[in-house]
Design a protein around this motif. Structure first.
Motif, PDB file in Angstrom:
ATOM      1  N   ASN A 246       1.153  -1.229   0.015  1.00  0.00           N
ATOM      2  CA  ASN A 246      -0.124   0.142  -0.111  1.00  0.00           C
ATOM      3  C   ASN A 246       0.716   1.185  -0.043  1.00  0.00           C
ATOM      4  O   ASN A 246       1.327   1.580   1.294  1.00  0.00           O
ATOM      5  CB  ASN A 246      -0.869  -0.147   1.248  1.00  0.00           C
ATOM      6  CG  ASN A 246      -2.049   0.956   1.301  1.00  0.00           C
ATOM      7  OD1 ASN A 246      -2.015   1.709  -0.003  1.00  0.00           O
ATOM      8  ND2 ASN A 246      -2.883   1.175   2.324  1.00  0.00           N
ATOM      9  N   CYS A 247       1.059   1.890  -1.207  1.00  0.00           N
ATOM     10  CA  CYS A 247       2.209   2.856  -1.266  1.00  0.00           C
ATOM     11  C   CYS A 247       1.663   4.025  -0.578  1.00  0.00           C
ATOM     12  O   CYS A 247       0.566   4.697  -1.002  1.00  0.00           O
ATOM     13  CB  CYS A 247       2.462   3.111  -2.919  1.00  0.00           C
ATOM     14  SG  CYS A 247       3.219   1.529  -3.635  1.00  0.00           S
TER      15      CYS A 247
ATOM     16  N   LYS B  98       0.462  -1.613   8.580  1.00  0.00           N
ATOM     17  CA  LYS B  98      -0.474  -2.573   7.971  1.00  0.00           C
ATOM     18  C   LYS B  98      -1.703  -1.993   7.774  1.00  0.00           C
ATOM     19  O   LYS B  98      -2.309  -1.278   8.455  1.00  0.00           O
ATOM     20  CB  LYS B  98      -0.463  -3.778   8.957  1.00  0.00           C
ATOM     21  CG  LYS B  98       1.004  -4.606   9.089  1.00  0.00           C
ATOM     22  CD  LYS B  98       1.450  -5.210   7.831  1.00  0.00           C
ATOM     23  CE  LYS B  98       2.582  -5.886   7.954  1.00  0.00           C
ATOM     24  NZ  LYS B  98       3.334  -6.637   7.137  1.00  0.00           N
ATOM     25  N   THR B  99      -2.325  -2.326   6.666  1.00  0.00           N
ATOM     26  CA  THR B  99      -3.903  -1.976   6.244  1.00  0.00           C
ATOM     27  C   THR B  99      -4.576  -3.277   5.694  1.00  0.00           C
ATOM     28  O   THR B  99      -4.022  -4.153   5.111  1.00  0.00           O
ATOM     29  CB  THR B  99      -3.816  -0.815   5.199  1.00  0.00           C
ATOM     30  OG1 THR B  99      -2.914  -1.113   4.208  1.00  0.00           O
ATOM     31  CG2 THR B  99      -3.196   0.260   5.918  1.00  0.00           C
TER      32      THR B  99
ATOM     33  N   GLY C  54     -10.289  -8.355   2.953  1.00  0.00           N
ATOM     34  CA  GLY C  54      -9.871  -8.937   3.781  1.00  0.00           C
ATOM     35  C   GLY C  54      -8.186  -9.098   3.522  1.00  0.00           C
ATOM     36  O   GLY C  54      -7.517  -9.978   4.563  1.00  0.00           O
ATOM     37  N   ARG C  55      -7.527  -8.745   2.585  1.00  0.00           N
ATOM     38  CA  ARG C  55      -6.073  -8.874   2.339  1.00  0.00           C
ATOM     39  C   ARG C  55      -5.554  -7.844   2.969  1.00  0.00           C
ATOM     40  O   ARG C  55      -5.678  -6.600   3.155  1.00  0.00           O
ATOM     41  CB  ARG C  55      -5.965  -8.780   0.657  1.00  0.00           C
ATOM     42  CG  ARG C  55      -6.579  -9.905   0.017  1.00  0.00           C
ATOM     43  CD  ARG C  55      -6.161  -9.894  -1.462  1.00  0.00           C
ATOM     44  NE  ARG C  55      -6.462  -8.479  -2.072  1.00  0.00           N
ATOM     45  CZ  ARG C  55      -6.022  -8.461  -3.418  1.00  0.00           C
ATOM     46  NH1 ARG C  55      -5.197  -9.443  -4.003  1.00  0.00           N
ATOM     47  NH2 ARG C  55      -5.972  -7.297  -3.876  1.00  0.00           N
ATOM     48  N   ILE C  56      -4.206  -8.327   3.586  1.00  0.00           N
ATOM     49  CA  ILE C  56      -3.508  -7.123   4.405  1.00  0.00           C
ATOM     50  C   ILE C  56      -2.243  -6.713   3.578  1.00  0.00           C
ATOM     51  O   ILE C  56      -1.403  -7.612   2.729  1.00  0.00           O
ATOM     52  CB  ILE C  56      -2.872  -8.055   5.565  1.00  0.00           C
ATOM     53  CG1 ILE C  56      -3.984  -8.751   6.455  1.00  0.00           C
ATOM     54  CG2 ILE C  56      -1.898  -7.138   6.264  1.00  0.00           C
ATOM     55  CD1 ILE C  56      -3.696  -9.361   7.626  1.00  0.00           C
ATOM     56  N   TRP C  57      -2.190  -5.411   3.462  1.00  0.00           N
ATOM     57  CA  TRP C  57      -0.881  -4.963   2.719  1.00  0.00           C
ATOM     58  C   TRP C  57      -0.196  -4.315   3.623  1.00  0.00           C
ATOM     59  O   TRP C  57      -0.669  -3.685   4.697  1.00  0.00           O
ATOM     60  CB  TRP C  57      -1.653  -3.886   1.866  1.00  0.00           C
ATOM     61  CG  TRP C  57      -2.812  -4.132   0.798  1.00  0.00           C
ATOM     62  CD1 TRP C  57      -3.936  -4.582   1.300  1.00  0.00           C
ATOM     63  CD2 TRP C  57      -2.737  -4.178  -0.561  1.00  0.00           C
ATOM     64  NE1 TRP C  57      -4.568  -5.019  -0.228  1.00  0.00           N
ATOM     65  CE2 TRP C  57      -3.958  -4.489  -1.113  1.00  0.00           C
ATOM     66  CE3 TRP C  57      -1.695  -3.502  -1.390  1.00  0.00           C
ATOM     67  CZ2 TRP C  57      -4.155  -4.659  -2.424  1.00  0.00           C
ATOM     68  CZ3 TRP C  57      -2.188  -3.280  -2.918  1.00  0.00           C
ATOM     69  CH2 TRP C  57      -3.122  -3.909  -3.284  1.00  0.00           C
TER      70      TRP C  57
ATOM     71  N   PRO D  25      -6.183  -0.083  -1.616  1.00  0.00           N
ATOM     72  CA  PRO D  25      -4.817   0.899  -1.422  1.00  0.00           C
ATOM     73  C   PRO D  25      -4.966   2.334  -2.094  1.00  0.00           C
ATOM     74  O   PRO D  25      -4.005   2.876  -2.222  1.00  0.00           O
ATOM     75  CB  PRO D  25      -3.801   0.058  -2.263  1.00  0.00           C
ATOM     76  CG  PRO D  25      -4.506  -0.449  -3.413  1.00  0.00           C
ATOM     77  CD  PRO D  25      -6.051  -0.892  -2.715  1.00  0.00           C
ATOM     78  N   TYR D  26      -6.360   2.566  -2.254  1.00  0.00           N
ATOM     79  CA  TYR D  26      -6.333   3.817  -2.983  1.00  0.00           C
ATOM     80  C   TYR D  26      -6.198   5.034  -2.358  1.00  0.00           C
ATOM     81  O   TYR D  26      -6.198   6.130  -3.151  1.00  0.00           O
ATOM     82  CB  TYR D  26      -7.598   3.795  -3.789  1.00  0.00           C
ATOM     83  CG  TYR D  26      -7.722   2.523  -4.938  1.00  0.00           C
ATOM     84  CD1 TYR D  26      -6.984   2.455  -6.017  1.00  0.00           C
ATOM     85  CD2 TYR D  26      -8.434   1.471  -4.505  1.00  0.00           C
ATOM     86  CE1 TYR D  26      -7.036   1.397  -6.806  1.00  0.00           C
ATOM     87  CE2 TYR D  26      -8.462   0.370  -5.490  1.00  0.00           C
ATOM     88  CZ  TYR D  26      -7.836   0.466  -6.547  1.00  0.00           C
ATOM     89  OH  TYR D  26      -7.706  -0.715  -7.530  1.00  0.00           O
TER      90      TYR D  26
END
Length: 406
Positions: A32-33, A39-40, A45-48, A79-80
């Motif tokens: 997640n840039c 962590k997000t 439910g996916r962890i970035w 991630p937006y």
């Protein structure tokens, strides 16, 4: 049908597919840039993880993190709503196992601090391959009438490190919201090639080939999220691309009919949701002789394209040879005649794929429609005059200089 413009190559459905069952990627990286959180978690439910202080962002001078100022209703927070903004070249290195990977770049044109992404123009390279050149995300979203973009690439990694470089164009900047890397089998490669219709030389999709995913459609079905796909792919409804005065009928697999993946076509080829739905013509055999089941898909001129068609007979009463036979046309060329899925698979409920390579003609228009059509084959007098399709994937193939952009 007239053989008019493009060149088409048929590739057998059983080549270069790993004889394996469920696939677990060796590497799956979600970045997640620009986020300020370590962590997000996204809506699936996916962890970035953040790129701040990460081992991935190796060149960050002239870049900064920022949060977006607005959020469209259909845009997820992760991630937006964060971005890495780059006023100089920035490089990410991803340590991955050698072999094929999916690289996905996530973009949402927003205002990040004082930088309006509508003005961002930049290029993206992976090694010697130009994935994007002088690219403006905002203009692309306006043309497609969407709020965000996901650009997906099928890339080969030789060294064990995937290097992705963002380069702003003169007097502007680059940005990216998210980067995803997923290792995968050589699902689309064909190093042997096959004969091209109208030419004598084969077309090879090998390790040196890079593909850009343009369309991945669950024909006759609904959206399938990446959490339901072993390779984290998204599959979309085909409705926006149908084009004929008769649009066909969406069908669901008959109750009690199970989908059986063969050893030569493992489950990661496409999720079961693709093969339990399909689009057929109509129940009226004679009406089906009056039209073609048609899809129109806009693509760039001057490139070759890999077209993958997914088939699985889901009607329980169709389980014998010569009950349903049909033809495939791509851009008004007969790509394959007399397709009998039962003859190819020996049963209903068994997935099958066909690959074609289309070399588009050079025209003055930078965009063309790639046309995929099916209609009944009457030569062998099948029991039903009908045709169907379960899934459709289209990839742009890099040109001779390694570019995927004009």
């Amino acid at each position: 049908m007239m053989n008019i413009f493009p060149i088409i190559l048929y590739l057998t459905s059983l080549i270069n597919i790993v004889l394996a069952g469920d696939y677990i990627p060796k590497d799956h990286i979600l970045v997640n840039c620009g986020t300020f959180d370590r962590k997000t978690t996204d809506s699936d439910g996916r962890i970035w993880s953040s790129d701040k202080g990460s081992k991935y962002l190796v060149s960050s001078k002239g870049t900064f993190r920022a949060s977006g100022k607005t959020q469209a209703p259909d845009v997820g927070r992760v991630p937006y709503l964060s971005a890495r903004v780059m006023y100089s070249n920035a490089t990410y290195n991803f340590p991955v196992s050698p072999g094929r990977v999916f690289l996905r770049l996530y973009f949402y044109p927003n205002v990040y601090s004082r930088s309006n992404a509508a003005n961002a123009v930049f290029s993206v390279t992976v090694g010697s391959y130009a994935l994007l050149r002088n690219f403006n995300v905002y203009k692309s979203t306006q043309q497609l009438d969407v709020h965000y973009l996901v650009k997906e690439y099928y890339v080969n990694v030789d060294s064990g490190t995937l290097t992705v470089t963002f380069s702003p164009s003169y007097n502007t900047f680059a940005f990216v919201n998210g980067i995803e890397v997923v290792s995968m089998p050589s699902l689309y490669d064909n190093e042997d090639g096959d004969n091209i219709i109208g030419a004598s030389s084969p077309f090879q999709i090998e390790n040196s080939t890079t593909l850009e995913s343009l369309y991945r459609l669950n024909v006759g079905g609904n959206y399938i999220p990446p959490t339901k796909d072993e390779l984290s792919r998204s599959w979309y409804d085909d409705s926006p691309y149908r084009s004929s005065y008769m649009l066909g009928v969406a069908e669901i697999a008959d109750p009690g009919l199970s989908i059986t993946y063969r050893k030569s076509l493992p489950s990661y080829t496409a999720p079961v949701g693709v093969y339990t739905t399909a689009r057929y013509m109509t129940p009226d055999s004679f009406r089906n002789l009056e039209f073609n089941l048609t899809w129109l898909l806009p693509i760039d001129t001057r490139f070759a394209y890999l077209v993958r068609l997914h088939f699985c007979q889901i009607l329980s009463n169709i389980d014998k040879v010569n009950q349903m036979v049909f033809n495939i046309y791509i851009n008004q060329i007969t790509a394959f005649s007399a397709v009998d899925v039962i003859a190819l698979t020996n049963s209903n409920g068994a997935p099958y794929i066909m690959d074609f390579v289309v070399i588009m003609p050079i025209t003055k228009d930078p965009k063309q429609d790639l046309r995929v059509e099916l209609n009944p084959n009457t030569k062998y007098r099948p029991q039903y005059y009908n045709a169907f399709l379960n899934g459709l994937e289209i990839f742009k193939i890099n040109n001779t200089d390694g570019s995927l952009t004009i």
